[in-house]
Design an enzyme around this catalytic site. Sequence first.
Site, PDB file in Angstrom:
ATOM      1  CB  THR A  32      -0.888  -0.003   1.266  1.00 51.27           C
ATOM      2  OG1 THR A  32      -1.736  -1.150   1.206  1.00 51.27           O
ATOM      3  CG2 THR A  32      -1.758   1.252   1.357  1.00 51.27           C
ATOM      4  N   GLY A  33       0.414   2.289  -0.690  1.00 52.12           N
ATOM      5  CA  GLY A  33       1.139   3.562  -0.651  1.00 52.12           C
ATOM      6  C   GLY A  33       1.483   4.051  -2.044  1.00 52.12           C
ATOM      7  N   GLY A  86       6.296  -0.665  -0.130  1.00 55.55           N
ATOM      8  CA  GLY A  86       7.156   0.449   0.249  1.00 55.55           C
ATOM      9  C   GLY A  86       7.416   0.457   1.748  1.00 55.55           C
ATOM     10  CG  ASP A  88       6.134   5.103   6.333  1.00 52.36           C
ATOM     11  OD1 ASP A  88       5.752   5.824   5.389  1.00 52.36           O
ATOM     12  OD2 ASP A  88       5.421   4.251   6.869  1.00 52.36           O
ATOM     13  CE  LYS A  98       5.116  -2.131   4.942  1.00 51.74           C
ATOM     14  NZ  LYS A  98       4.754  -1.035   4.034  1.00 51.74           N
ATOM     15  CD  GLU A 107       1.437  -1.821   4.623  1.00 47.54           C
ATOM     16  OE1 GLU A 107       1.182  -0.988   3.748  1.00 47.54           O
ATOM     17  OE2 GLU A 107       2.131  -1.550   5.623  1.00 47.54           O
TER      18      GLU A 107
HETATM   19  C1  5RP Z   1       1.411   2.048   4.150  1.00 48.24           C
HETATM   20  C2  5RP Z   1       2.884   1.879   4.163  1.00 48.24           C
HETATM   21  C3  5RP Z   1       3.642   2.463   3.011  1.00 48.24           C
HETATM   22  O1  5RP Z   1       4.399   1.467   2.427  1.00 48.24           O
HETATM   23  C4  5RP Z   1       4.538   3.545   3.510  1.00 48.24           C
HETATM   24  O2  5RP Z   1       3.744   4.499   4.215  1.00 48.24           O
HETATM   25  C5  5RP Z   1       5.295   4.236   2.373  1.00 48.24           C
HETATM   26  O3  5RP Z   1       4.386   4.923   1.565  1.00 48.24           O
HETATM   27  P1  5RP Z   1       4.828   5.759   0.295  1.00 48.24           P
HETATM   28  O4  5RP Z   1       5.280   4.781  -0.724  1.00 48.24           O
HETATM   29  O5  5RP Z   1       3.580   6.503  -0.096  1.00 48.24           O
HETATM   30  O6  5RP Z   1       5.928   6.709   0.723  1.00 48.24           O
HETATM   31  O7  5RP Z   1       3.479   1.302   5.030  1.00 48.24           O
HETATM   32  O8  5RP Z   1       0.826   1.559   5.326  1.00 48.24           O
END
Ligand code: 5RP
Length: 221
Positions: A32-33, A86, A88, A98, A107
Amino acid sequence: MDQNELKRRVARAALDRVTEMVSPDSIIGVGTGSTTNFFIDLLAEFKSSFKATVSSSVASTARIRDLGISVLETHKVECADIYVDGADEVDGSRALIKGGGGALTQEKIVVSISKYFLCIVDETKLVERLGTFPLPIEVIPSARSAVMRFTQSIGGKPSERSRLTDNGNVIVDVAGLVIDDPEEMEQTLNNLPGVVTAGIFALHRPHEVFVSKRDGSVARL
Ligand code: 5RP
């Protein structure tokens, strides 16, 4: 090169890896993301080469289905061949934070049923030590005050997110934590009554991290 271009490039590198690893019977786990969204869009080109996907959020499920790709219910899937998502934050030992998008529990469930976890990030996500990004923790609503008090007692500054998760729970984002031992912190937080899961992925860390760099390269960790 802007951050979206970095995300698009690392998603393309992930697609190349996925095409090497899957067969017509394969199930692909999808995170997700915004970085994963680039991967989902690219997956459409390749949709006749695998069986189906399993997804980590309502948002990703909708995006995948819009492209005409099948999404199986997670509880009906025994094993996904590869999971792409992905993060954070990523440290040098491939431990992650994450959950910025709130999908951390689903996830982690999909990671747990996947043979291989490929994490895709741009270089802005690399850190020496986890904790600059506020740590998301999914909590059953009645436990939120207790979890906030605990995280304060270990030096964090917790705040409650206004939006509920896909599971109807609360996210507590904890800024200011010093995470020297990600596995121990993950276990400690996961063991608090009412915590569904903490957004540290150290016990289920990725097998590989692709990192998109401003010089145009994609490094592998
Ligand atoms: C969602 C996540 C995402 O993988 C994480 O927030 C990274 O997001 P992005 O690719 O928009 O930077 O853990 O729950």
